[in-house]
Every structure is written in structure tokens, then in C-alpha cells.
Design a protein around this motif. Structure first.
Motif, PDB file in Angstrom:
ATOM      1  N   THR A 156       0.769  -1.376   0.085  1.00  0.00           N
ATOM      2  CA  THR A 156       0.142   0.029  -0.105  1.00  0.00           C
ATOM      3  C   THR A 156       0.741   1.226   0.025  1.00  0.00           C
ATOM      4  OG1 THR A 156      -0.085   0.046   2.401  1.00  0.00           O
ATOM      5  CG2 THR A 156      -1.916  -1.085   1.121  1.00  0.00           C
ATOM      6  N   TRP A 157       2.235   1.194   0.323  1.00  0.00           N
ATOM      7  CA  TRP A 157       2.919   2.206   0.353  1.00  0.00           C
ATOM      8  C   TRP A 157       3.510   2.560  -0.953  1.00  0.00           C
ATOM      9  CZ3 TRP A 157       7.838   0.961  -0.984  1.00  0.00           C
ATOM     10  CH2 TRP A 157       7.953  -0.554  -1.057  1.00  0.00           C
ATOM     11  N   ARG A 158       3.491   1.732  -1.901  1.00  0.00           N
ATOM     12  CA  ARG A 158       4.225   1.908  -2.993  1.00  0.00           C
ATOM     13  C   ARG A 158       3.699   3.394  -3.788  1.00  0.00           C
ATOM     14  NH1 ARG A 158       4.140  -4.130  -4.016  1.00  0.00           N
ATOM     15  NH2 ARG A 158       5.933  -4.931  -3.013  1.00  0.00           N
ATOM     16  N   LYS A 159       2.545   3.497  -3.805  1.00  0.00           N
ATOM     17  CA  LYS A 159       2.014   4.884  -4.653  1.00  0.00           C
ATOM     18  C   LYS A 159       2.523   5.834  -4.223  1.00  0.00           C
ATOM     19  CE  LYS A 159      -2.113   4.093  -6.270  1.00  0.00           C
ATOM     20  NZ  LYS A 159      -3.667   4.204  -6.319  1.00  0.00           N
ATOM     21  N   SER A 160       2.470   6.026  -2.897  1.00  0.00           N
ATOM     22  CA  SER A 160       3.110   7.268  -1.959  1.00  0.00           C
ATOM     23  C   SER A 160       4.395   7.270  -2.292  1.00  0.00           C
ATOM     24  CB  SER A 160       2.727   7.063  -0.731  1.00  0.00           C
ATOM     25  OG  SER A 160       3.310   8.032   0.095  1.00  0.00           O
ATOM     26  N   PHE A 161       5.316   6.217  -2.434  1.00  0.00           N
ATOM     27  CA  PHE A 161       6.704   6.155  -2.452  1.00  0.00           C
ATOM     28  C   PHE A 161       7.150   6.604  -3.860  1.00  0.00           C
ATOM     29  CE2 PHE A 161      10.880   4.250  -2.520  1.00  0.00           C
ATOM     30  CZ  PHE A 161      11.518   4.876  -1.753  1.00  0.00           C
ATOM     31  N   TYR A 162       6.611   6.027  -4.788  1.00  0.00           N
ATOM     32  CA  TYR A 162       7.040   6.195  -6.059  1.00  0.00           C
ATOM     33  C   TYR A 162       6.322   6.960  -6.981  1.00  0.00           C
ATOM     34  CZ  TYR A 162       9.374   1.732  -5.386  1.00  0.00           C
ATOM     35  OH  TYR A 162      10.308   0.528  -4.915  1.00  0.00           O
ATOM     36  N   GLY A 163       5.137   7.695  -6.727  1.00  0.00           N
ATOM     37  CA  GLY A 163       4.205   8.187  -7.477  1.00  0.00           C
ATOM     38  C   GLY A 163       3.080   7.343  -8.128  1.00  0.00           C
ATOM     39  N   GLN A 164       2.029   7.927  -8.684  1.00  0.00           N
ATOM     40  CA  GLN A 164       0.795   7.469  -9.042  1.00  0.00           C
ATOM     41  C   GLN A 164       1.106   6.659 -10.536  1.00  0.00           C
ATOM     42  OE1 GLN A 164      -2.101   7.105  -7.988  1.00  0.00           O
ATOM     43  NE2 GLN A 164      -2.933   9.132  -7.072  1.00  0.00           N
ATOM     44  N   ALA A 176      16.064  -1.656   1.311  1.00  0.00           N
ATOM     45  CA  ALA A 176      15.490  -0.709   0.458  1.00  0.00           C
ATOM     46  C   ALA A 176      13.887  -0.379   0.843  1.00  0.00           C
ATOM     47  CB  ALA A 176      15.732  -0.687  -1.285  1.00  0.00           C
ATOM     48  N   GLU A 177      13.590  -1.628   0.706  1.00  0.00           N
ATOM     49  CA  GLU A 177      11.849  -1.605   1.281  1.00  0.00           C
ATOM     50  C   GLU A 177      11.492  -1.124   2.377  1.00  0.00           C
ATOM     51  OE1 GLU A 177       9.883  -5.101  -0.328  1.00  0.00           O
ATOM     52  OE2 GLU A 177       9.364  -3.841  -2.290  1.00  0.00           O
ATOM     53  N   ALA A 178      12.390  -1.634   3.210  1.00  0.00           N
ATOM     54  CA  ALA A 178      12.135  -1.001   4.931  1.00  0.00           C
ATOM     55  C   ALA A 178      12.229   0.404   4.829  1.00  0.00           C
ATOM     56  CB  ALA A 178      13.041  -1.847   5.866  1.00  0.00           C
ATOM     57  N   CYS A 179      13.177   1.108   4.221  1.00  0.00           N
ATOM     58  CA  CYS A 179      13.458   2.534   4.250  1.00  0.00           C
ATOM     59  C   CYS A 179      12.330   3.079   3.636  1.00  0.00           C
ATOM     60  CB  CYS A 179      14.724   2.873   3.330  1.00  0.00           C
ATOM     61  SG  CYS A 179      16.266   2.846   4.446  1.00  0.00           S
ATOM     62  N   ALA A 180      11.782   2.423   2.612  1.00  0.00           N
ATOM     63  CA  ALA A 180      10.466   3.032   1.853  1.00  0.00           C
ATOM     64  C   ALA A 180       9.432   2.958   3.006  1.00  0.00           C
ATOM     65  CB  ALA A 180      10.199   2.418   0.591  1.00  0.00           C
ATOM     66  N   LEU A 181       9.092   1.782   3.376  1.00  0.00           N
ATOM     67  CA  LEU A 181       8.005   1.739   4.499  1.00  0.00           C
ATOM     68  C   LEU A 181       8.027   2.706   5.544  1.00  0.00           C
ATOM     69  CD1 LEU A 181       7.745  -1.956   5.045  1.00  0.00           C
ATOM     70  CD2 LEU A 181       6.085  -0.728   4.288  1.00  0.00           C
ATOM     71  N   ALA A 182       9.279   3.113   6.175  1.00  0.00           N
ATOM     72  CA  ALA A 182       9.628   4.107   7.173  1.00  0.00           C
ATOM     73  C   ALA A 182       9.247   5.561   6.587  1.00  0.00           C
ATOM     74  CB  ALA A 182      11.026   3.734   7.795  1.00  0.00           C
ATOM     75  N   ILE A 183       9.661   5.907   5.494  1.00  0.00           N
ATOM     76  CA  ILE A 183       9.420   7.230   4.799  1.00  0.00           C
ATOM     77  C   ILE A 183       8.113   7.204   4.759  1.00  0.00           C
ATOM     78  CG2 ILE A 183       9.730   8.639   2.814  1.00  0.00           C
ATOM     79  CD1 ILE A 183      12.392   8.367   4.849  1.00  0.00           C
ATOM     80  N   CYS A 184       7.306   6.370   4.105  1.00  0.00           N
ATOM     81  CA  CYS A 184       5.718   6.604   3.913  1.00  0.00           C
ATOM     82  C   CYS A 184       5.245   6.601   5.258  1.00  0.00           C
ATOM     83  CB  CYS A 184       5.305   5.361   3.074  1.00  0.00           C
ATOM     84  SG  CYS A 184       6.038   5.259   1.302  1.00  0.00           S
ATOM     85  N   GLY A 244       2.351  16.953   2.832  1.00  0.00           N
ATOM     86  CA  GLY A 244       3.112  18.052   2.118  1.00  0.00           C
ATOM     87  C   GLY A 244       4.413  18.139   2.108  1.00  0.00           C
ATOM     88  N   SER A 245       5.282  17.429   3.110  1.00  0.00           N
ATOM     89  CA  SER A 245       6.572  17.541   3.004  1.00  0.00           C
ATOM     90  C   SER A 245       7.551  16.265   2.356  1.00  0.00           C
ATOM     91  CB  SER A 245       7.218  17.549   4.235  1.00  0.00           C
ATOM     92  OG  SER A 245       6.629  16.553   5.215  1.00  0.00           O
ATOM     93  N   CYS A 246       6.686  15.360   1.771  1.00  0.00           N
ATOM     94  CA  CYS A 246       7.184  14.275   1.253  1.00  0.00           C
ATOM     95  C   CYS A 246       6.635  14.310  -0.362  1.00  0.00           C
ATOM     96  CB  CYS A 246       6.571  13.089   1.531  1.00  0.00           C
ATOM     97  SG  CYS A 246       7.113  12.753   3.332  1.00  0.00           S
ATOM     98  N   ARG A 247       7.575  13.802  -1.229  1.00  0.00           N
ATOM     99  CA  ARG A 247       7.276  13.671  -2.591  1.00  0.00           C
ATOM    100  C   ARG A 247       7.681  12.067  -2.952  1.00  0.00           C
ATOM    101  NH1 ARG A 247      11.220  17.546  -5.932  1.00  0.00           N
ATOM    102  NH2 ARG A 247      13.094  17.179  -4.813  1.00  0.00           N
ATOM    103  N   PRO A 248       7.183  11.496  -4.045  1.00  0.00           N
ATOM    104  CA  PRO A 248       7.708  10.267  -4.407  1.00  0.00           C
ATOM    105  C   PRO A 248       9.211  10.247  -4.835  1.00  0.00           C
ATOM    106  CG  PRO A 248       5.707  10.725  -5.525  1.00  0.00           C
ATOM    107  CD  PRO A 248       6.119  12.075  -4.878  1.00  0.00           C
ATOM    108  N   VAL A 249       9.682   9.041  -4.317  1.00  0.00           N
ATOM    109  CA  VAL A 249      11.245   9.165  -4.485  1.00  0.00           C
ATOM    110  C   VAL A 249      11.681   9.028  -6.158  1.00  0.00           C
ATOM    111  CG1 VAL A 249      11.368   6.667  -4.830  1.00  0.00           C
ATOM    112  CG2 VAL A 249      13.278   7.825  -3.866  1.00  0.00           C
ATOM    113  N   SER A 250      10.912   8.839  -7.007  1.00  0.00           N
ATOM    114  CA  SER A 250      11.304   9.088  -8.326  1.00  0.00           C
ATOM    115  C   SER A 250      11.417  10.614  -8.711  1.00  0.00           C
ATOM    116  CB  SER A 250      10.248   8.189  -9.323  1.00  0.00           C
ATOM    117  OG  SER A 250       8.811   8.740  -9.150  1.00  0.00           O
ATOM    118  N   ARG A 251      10.392  11.185  -8.150  1.00  0.00           N
ATOM    119  CA  ARG A 251      10.645  12.596  -8.407  1.00  0.00           C
ATOM    120  C   ARG A 251      11.495  13.224  -7.550  1.00  0.00           C
ATOM    121  NH1 ARG A 251       4.749  14.038  -7.616  1.00  0.00           N
ATOM    122  NH2 ARG A 251       4.023  12.087  -8.211  1.00  0.00           N
ATOM    123  N   ALA A 252      12.002  12.802  -6.505  1.00  0.00           N
ATOM    124  CA  ALA A 252      13.062  13.587  -5.568  1.00  0.00           C
ATOM    125  C   ALA A 252      14.282  13.146  -6.215  1.00  0.00           C
ATOM    126  CB  ALA A 252      12.709  12.738  -4.054  1.00  0.00           C
TER     127      ALA A 252
END
Length: 165
Positions: free
Chosen positions: A84-92, A132-140, A148-156
Motif C-alpha cells: 500500500t505504500w508503493r503509490k505514495s513512495f513512487y508516485g501514481q 530499500a523496502e524497509a526504508c521506503a516503508l519508514a518514509i511513507c 506536504g513535506s514528502c514527494r515520491p522518490v522517483s521525483r525526488a
């Protein structure tokens, strides 16, 4: 700060595996200090056909051992349903690469995303994927409380690359 110490090679299933996992988690806490919060990806029974009983039971035993240990240390935790965190992490619109079996390779995508922004991961492939996935989970999880202070990693990563040029 995200500590990657919780990624390790899981031992082969044995009758007392939960004790081994609990001791590993306790050792990590003693070595790195008590974390403020732990995020766990929930286990899923999505693939039941063609799966042994050990393969179904083992993830639940591992999760129970981790939750029991962190609870004994008084560490709060939260869970996220799988993926469920993937859309938030990578973008739509992000599409992960496909592996050699034609399945979506989310783990390699996570590794690539972190490497693009200069985060070094363990050299062993399995550990790098898990870290890598553990970090993504924590960030999400963190981003949920800091809208408002996060943006997907692909855009970051694209922004970091633009700034470096």
C-alpha cells in the motif's frame, strides 16, 4: 533517522525460529539503541495455492516474534498492508521493471530509487532489497504524519539529479 540494522538473512525454518528471531531483534535493539517507533509491513496470505504449510506459517511466526520483542522493550509500532505504500513512495504513474519471470520487480525499483539519491545499501542483493523496502516503508509512515513535506522518490531523485547538474 532510519536505521537499517533490522534487515538480515532469515534463518531456515526450524521449530524454535521465533526464539531465534526474538533474540536477533533484542540484540539489534541493544546494539543500536531503542528506536522511537517500528514500522512493519503486514503479512499476506494472498498466495495460498502451491504453498507449503511452513511457507504460510513462517511469516506469521516471524512477525509475532518481532512484535513480542519490541512490545517487551516498550517500543510502539505500526503496520502497513503489503504494497500500500508503493503509490505514495513512487508516485501514481510509476511502473516497476519486470523480473525474468515477467513479474513486477518492486524490490529492485526500491534499490534503484535509493541509489539514485545517493543512499548506500548493503552489497548483498537480498539485504539491499529488504533494506530499500524497509526504508521506503519508514518514509511513507513518516510522511503520513507530515503531509506536504514528502514527494515520491522517483521525483525526488529527478530533483536531486537536476540540482547536481
Amino acid at each position: 533517522m532510519v536505521e537499517l540494522g533490522a534487515s538480515w538473512e532469515w534463518p531456515e525454518y526450524q521449530p524454535h525460529i521465533s526464539i531465534q528471531i526474538g533474540l536477533k531483534v533484542a540484540a539489534l535493539i541493544r546494539e543500536h539503541g531503542k528506536p522511537d517507533f517500528v514500522v512493519l509491513e503486514e503479512q499476506s496470505l494472498a498466495k495460498i495455492g502451491n504453498t507449503s504449510a511452513d511457507a504460510l506459517i513462517y511469516p506469521w511466526v516471524a512477525t509475532t516474534a518481532i512484535v513480542s520483542t519490541i512490545a517487551n522493550f516498550g517500543i510502539p509500532y505500526g503496520t502497513l498492508p503489503p504494497g500500500t505504500w508503493r503509490k505514495s513512495f513512487y508516485g501514481q504513474t510509476f511502473k516497476p521493471p519486470l523480473d525474468n519471470k515477467g513479474k513486477k520487480d518492486w524490490k529492485s525499483a526500491a534499490v534503484t530509487g535509493w541509489e539514485r539519491i545517493g543512499i548506500r545499501l548493503p552489497s548483498q542483493r537480498t539485504l539491499a532489497h529488504n533494506a530499500a523496502e524497509a526504508c521506503a516503508l519508514a518514509i511513507c509512515w513518516w510522511c503520513q504524519g507530515n503531509e506536504g513535506s514528502c514527494r515520491p522518490v522517483s521525483r525526488a531523485a529527478d530533483g536531486a539529479a537536476d540540482a547536481a547538474e
